[in-house]
Write a protein that holds these residues in place. Structure first.
Motif, PDB file in Angstrom:
ATOM      1  N   ALA A   1       0.829  -1.208   0.000  1.00  0.00           N
ATOM      2  CA  ALA A   1       0.000   0.000   0.000  1.00  0.00           C
ATOM      3  C   ALA A   1       0.862   1.256   0.000  1.00  0.00           C
ATOM      4  CB  ALA A   1      -0.929   0.003   1.202  1.00  0.00           C
ATOM      5  N   ALA A   2       2.077   1.150   0.547  1.00  0.00           N
ATOM      6  CA  ALA A   2       3.001   2.291   0.595  1.00  0.00           C
ATOM      7  C   ALA A   2       3.865   2.392  -0.657  1.00  0.00           C
ATOM      8  CB  ALA A   2       3.886   2.196   1.832  1.00  0.00           C
ATOM      9  N   GLY A   3       3.661   1.508  -1.644  1.00  0.00           N
ATOM     10  CA  GLY A   3       4.394   1.597  -2.897  1.00  0.00           C
ATOM     11  C   GLY A   3       5.550   0.631  -3.048  1.00  0.00           C
ATOM     12  N   TYR A   4       5.641  -0.363  -2.186  1.00  0.00           N
ATOM     13  CA  TYR A   4       6.723  -1.360  -2.252  1.00  0.00           C
ATOM     14  C   TYR A   4       6.510  -2.271  -3.449  1.00  0.00           C
ATOM     15  CZ  TYR A   4       9.358  -5.538  -0.839  1.00  0.00           C
ATOM     16  OH  TYR A   4      10.197  -6.620  -0.789  1.00  0.00           O
ATOM     17  N   ASP A   5       7.586  -2.513  -4.209  1.00  0.00           N
ATOM     18  CA  ASP A   5       7.539  -3.475  -5.307  1.00  0.00           C
ATOM     19  C   ASP A   5       8.011  -4.814  -4.773  1.00  0.00           C
ATOM     20  OD1 ASP A   5       6.581  -1.906  -7.388  1.00  0.00           O
ATOM     21  OD2 ASP A   5       8.568  -1.132  -7.867  1.00  0.00           O
ATOM     22  N   PRO A   6       7.163  -5.860  -4.860  1.00  0.00           N
ATOM     23  CA  PRO A   6       7.564  -7.161  -4.324  1.00  0.00           C
ATOM     24  C   PRO A   6       8.781  -7.715  -5.059  1.00  0.00           C
ATOM     25  CG  PRO A   6       5.512  -7.329  -5.537  1.00  0.00           C
ATOM     26  CD  PRO A   6       5.854  -5.880  -5.480  1.00  0.00           C
ATOM     27  N   ARG A   7       9.626  -8.394  -4.299  1.00  0.00           N
ATOM     28  CA  ARG A   7      10.846  -8.985  -4.837  1.00  0.00           C
ATOM     29  C   ARG A   7      10.634 -10.470  -5.073  1.00  0.00           C
ATOM     30  NH1 ARG A   7      14.712  -5.990  -0.461  1.00  0.00           N
ATOM     31  NH2 ARG A   7      14.435  -3.912  -1.314  1.00  0.00           N
ATOM     32  N   ALA A   8      11.618 -11.092  -5.661  1.00  0.00           N
ATOM     33  CA  ALA A   8      11.534 -12.525  -5.945  1.00  0.00           C
ATOM     34  C   ALA A   8      11.384 -13.320  -4.654  1.00  0.00           C
ATOM     35  CB  ALA A   8      12.772 -12.982  -6.713  1.00  0.00           C
ATOM     36  N   GLU A   9      12.047 -12.860  -3.560  1.00  0.00           N
ATOM     37  CA  GLU A   9      11.939 -13.552  -2.274  1.00  0.00           C
ATOM     38  C   GLU A   9      10.507 -13.517  -1.757  1.00  0.00           C
ATOM     39  OE1 GLU A   9      14.145 -10.508  -2.067  1.00  0.00           O
ATOM     40  OE2 GLU A   9      15.532 -11.696  -3.253  1.00  0.00           O
ATOM     41  N   ASP A  10       9.822 -12.402  -1.985  1.00  0.00           N
ATOM     42  CA  ASP A  10       8.432 -12.283  -1.540  1.00  0.00           C
ATOM     43  C   ASP A  10       7.532 -13.245  -2.323  1.00  0.00           C
ATOM     44  OD1 ASP A  10       8.839 -10.139   0.357  1.00  0.00           O
ATOM     45  OD2 ASP A  10       9.114  -8.827  -1.378  1.00  0.00           O
ATOM     46  N   LEU A  11       7.764 -13.325  -3.625  1.00  0.00           N
ATOM     47  CA  LEU A  11       6.955 -14.235  -4.442  1.00  0.00           C
ATOM     48  C   LEU A  11       7.191 -15.690  -4.024  1.00  0.00           C
ATOM     49  CD1 LEU A  11       7.399 -12.523  -7.915  1.00  0.00           C
ATOM     50  CD2 LEU A  11       5.404 -12.434  -6.420  1.00  0.00           C
ATOM     51  N   ALA A  12       8.454 -16.044  -3.758  1.00  0.00           N
ATOM     52  CA  ALA A  12       8.763 -17.415  -3.322  1.00  0.00           C
ATOM     53  C   ALA A  12       8.122 -17.700  -1.969  1.00  0.00           C
ATOM     54  CB  ALA A  12      10.272 -17.610  -3.247  1.00  0.00           C
ATOM     55  N   ALA A  13       8.162 -16.730  -1.065  1.00  0.00           N
ATOM     56  CA  ALA A  13       7.552 -16.927   0.260  1.00  0.00           C
ATOM     57  C   ALA A  13       6.045 -17.075   0.138  1.00  0.00           C
ATOM     58  CB  ALA A  13       7.903 -15.756   1.173  1.00  0.00           C
ATOM     59  N   LEU A  14       5.433 -16.288  -0.736  1.00  0.00           N
ATOM     60  CA  LEU A  14       3.974 -16.362  -0.887  1.00  0.00           C
ATOM     61  C   LEU A  14       3.537 -17.676  -1.544  1.00  0.00           C
ATOM     62  CD1 LEU A  14       3.150 -12.693  -1.882  1.00  0.00           C
ATOM     63  CD2 LEU A  14       2.511 -13.876   0.228  1.00  0.00           C
ATOM     64  N   ARG A  15       4.401 -18.253  -2.359  1.00  0.00           N
ATOM     65  CA  ARG A  15       4.057 -19.554  -2.949  1.00  0.00           C
ATOM     66  C   ARG A  15       3.911 -20.619  -1.866  1.00  0.00           C
ATOM     67  NH1 ARG A  15       8.302 -18.279  -6.508  1.00  0.00           N
ATOM     68  NH2 ARG A  15       7.478 -17.147  -8.274  1.00  0.00           N
ATOM     69  N   THR A  16       4.695 -20.487  -0.794  1.00  0.00           N
ATOM     70  CA  THR A  16       4.583 -21.452   0.302  1.00  0.00           C
ATOM     71  C   THR A  16       3.348 -21.198   1.165  1.00  0.00           C
ATOM     72  OG1 THR A  16       5.900 -20.128   1.848  1.00  0.00           O
ATOM     73  CG2 THR A  16       7.090 -21.680   0.424  1.00  0.00           C
ATOM     74  N   LEU A  17       2.742 -20.014   1.014  1.00  0.00           N
ATOM     75  CA  LEU A  17       1.573 -19.647   1.828  1.00  0.00           C
ATOM     76  C   LEU A  17       0.265 -19.711   1.037  1.00  0.00           C
ATOM     77  CD1 LEU A  17       3.073 -16.546   3.664  1.00  0.00           C
ATOM     78  CD2 LEU A  17       2.940 -18.896   4.485  1.00  0.00           C
ATOM     79  N   ARG A  18       0.256 -20.426  -0.076  1.00  0.00           N
ATOM     80  CA  ARG A  18      -0.953 -20.502  -0.907  1.00  0.00           C
ATOM     81  C   ARG A  18      -2.144 -21.095  -0.174  1.00  0.00           C
ATOM     82  NH1 ARG A  18       1.093 -22.696  -6.743  1.00  0.00           N
ATOM     83  NH2 ARG A  18       1.832 -20.707  -7.510  1.00  0.00           N
ATOM     84  N   ASP A  19      -1.886 -21.936   0.830  1.00  0.00           N
ATOM     85  CA  ASP A  19      -2.982 -22.592   1.539  1.00  0.00           C
ATOM     86  C   ASP A  19      -3.761 -21.621   2.417  1.00  0.00           C
ATOM     87  OD1 ASP A  19      -2.142 -24.915   0.355  1.00  0.00           O
ATOM     88  OD2 ASP A  19      -0.928 -25.545   2.085  1.00  0.00           O
ATOM     89  N   LEU A  20      -3.149 -20.506   2.780  1.00  0.00           N
ATOM     90  CA  LEU A  20      -3.848 -19.509   3.594  1.00  0.00           C
ATOM     91  C   LEU A  20      -4.884 -18.784   2.743  1.00  0.00           C
ATOM     92  CD1 LEU A  20      -0.871 -17.884   5.502  1.00  0.00           C
ATOM     93  CD2 LEU A  20      -2.501 -19.530   6.374  1.00  0.00           C
ATOM     94  N   PRO A  21      -5.974 -18.341   3.349  1.00  0.00           N
ATOM     95  CA  PRO A  21      -6.995 -17.635   2.564  1.00  0.00           C
ATOM     96  C   PRO A  21      -6.458 -16.370   1.892  1.00  0.00           C
ATOM     97  CG  PRO A  21      -7.757 -18.022   4.822  1.00  0.00           C
ATOM     98  CD  PRO A  21      -6.364 -18.512   4.739  1.00  0.00           C
TER      99      PRO A  21
END
Length: 188
Positions: free
Chosen positions: A80-100
């Motif tokens: 919301a503050a304008g941060y561009d997600p990095r590759a590490e964020d995308l990899a971390a979110l792939r592990t959290l797909r089960d969360l709503p």
């Protein structure tokens, strides 16, 4: 960024001077220079706060999956503050797909990352450029004239500017509680 009434008065005078370059009083010049320094300090503080929040985000990312809820909340605030997600964020979110919220956040981050990459390839930068420092105003101080110190002390001796504290000084790292020593039981 919010300005006080005095700062708005100085800003208004500075804009009037810029639109109608005439000789300016020394007091007006000093006011404009102090306002420029205040804005520069605010920008520097914003940069330090951003670095602190990014370090905090990395700490939560490293603590996954246990810190999943805190990580996703902090990542949403950063986005919301304008941060561009990095590759590490995308990899971390792939592990959290089960969360709503994990899957929806992953889709949002992918779209933002793709847009950022496309903007970079198109030759544009995704982040705004650095602000240039105000050095002098037309009709302002003369060549070689020294600038007054930032804060004069009550006894008239110039005081060097105080360095801003680092986030680690303001928020010391959390210490893990000491585990009690294991008690030995006699077997016999």
């Amino acid at each position: 960024m919010a300005f006080s009434a005095d700062e708005l008065r100085v800003l208004r005078r500075a804009l009037a001077i810029a639109l109608n370059p005439t000789p300016v009083a020394d007091e007006d010049i000093q006011d404009c220079l102090r306002l420029a320094e205040s804005v520069d300090e605010a920008i520097g503080e914003t940069g330090r706060l951003r670095a602190f929040l990014l370090a905090d985000l990395a700490r939560y990312r490293d603590a996954l999956p246990g810190a999943a809820r805190s990580y996703t909340e902090l990542l949403q605030d950063a986005l919301a503050a304008g941060y561009d997600p990095r590759a590490e964020d995308l990899a971390a979110l792939r592990t959290l797909r089960d969360l709503p919220s994990g899957d929806a956040l992953l889709r949002r981050c992918r779209a933002l990352a793709e847009r950022s990459v496309r903007a970079g390839l198109a030759g544009r930068t995704a982040a705004p450029g650095q602000r240039t420092r105000l050095l002098a105003l037309p009709g302002g101080r003369k060549e070689g004239e020294p600038v007054q110190p930032k804060r004069p002390a009550p006894d008239g001796v110039p005081v060097p500017p105080r360095p801003a504290p680092k986030p680690s000084e303001v928020f010391p790292p959390r210490r893990k509680p000491a585990t009690p020593p294991a008690q030995r039981f006699a077997v016999g």
